[in-house]
Scaffold this active site. Sequence first.
Site, short mmCIF file in Angstrom:
data_model
loop_
_atom_site.label_atom_id
_atom_site.label_comp_id
_atom_site.label_asym_id
_atom_site.label_seq_id
_atom_site.Cartn_x
_atom_site.Cartn_y
_atom_site.Cartn_z
N ASP A 144 -9.01 37.28 -0.28
CA ASP A 144 -9.34 38.46 0.27
C ASP A 144 -10.57 39.01 -0.07
OD1 ASP A 144 -6.86 38.39 1.16
OD2 ASP A 144 -5.82 39.95 -0.25
N ARG A 145 -11.17 39.72 0.30
CA ARG A 145 -12.56 40.21 0.07
C ARG A 145 -12.59 40.90 -1.39
NH1 ARG A 145 -16.09 44.49 3.45
NH2 ARG A 145 -18.25 44.56 2.44
#
Length: 319
Positions: A144-145
């Site tokens: 995930d970012r």
Amino acid sequence: MKTEHNGVQLIAITSEHDGQRIDNFLRTFLKGVPKSMIYRILRKGEVRVNKKRIKPEYKLIAGDELRIPPIRTSSREAPEVSPKLERVAQLDRAILFEDDAILVLNKPSGTAVHGGSGLSFGVIEGLRALRPDARFLELVHRLDRDTSGILLVAKKRSALRSLHEQLRDKTMQKDYLALVRGEWPSHVKSVKAPLLKNILQSGERIVKVSSEGKPSETRFKVEERFGFATLVKASPVTGRTHQIRVHTLHAGHPIAFDDRYGVAVFDQQLTHTGLSRLFLHAAALTFTHPTTGETLRVEAPLDHGLKQCLTVLRQKKNA
């Protein structure tokens, strides 16, 4: 590869690219050429395989002859990706291991793995700027970012296939560190809860526990206790979107500063530590090297913000 006198390129596809989609091959091969132009020449039939028109989803086969027309980009056409030099330099400093087959990165929090969705910069774009001669750079898995830590990138098609096989066979060991709310019970060593992914109209992905979802399992081990918070090691057995974040929430112990599945009251309890990002870090990865067969374990150190948070919590606990 050979180039004809009129600028047309003829490429003999080897086993290295067997099974790769033509659009992905061209995006790697034609570095700097906008995606829109690549899809345009595919749609217009200017790219041929074995002298025939093909669709963007066509998968290459070893022995195919690929014809690529001369590409002319307008000087007025802005490049699709223009990464900032400092962010590229940050990625260069974050490389933990690299050889001819793979590259292992300690991805910074806040950096997406791919550009897109309004983002002009992602890990892959940055690595392609760092390694302009690398013909093949593809993610083996995703983070995930806002999650930091180990990200594995294949530099050969054969390496990607081998590592994907390890993921499918569940022989690749991933260990994350997460700071969760409350006292994680020592007896809770595994969370098994099926996960269902929903895409909202905004394009945002939200995952929830649902009997209609896919089987999912995460193993947990308590690393350190701080009274109102617990540092746990989370090892996903399956690899679902947002799996650790949703499983900790399902167990009643959401992760600190999780903007989708977290609890604001818990975040406020941590403001004195200086923490302002999701406390989820891919700390270690154990896998078989795709060419040497050697077992590799790579560890990624915590960034300054996560280290500082733990230091403050330990000082308070020992005061």
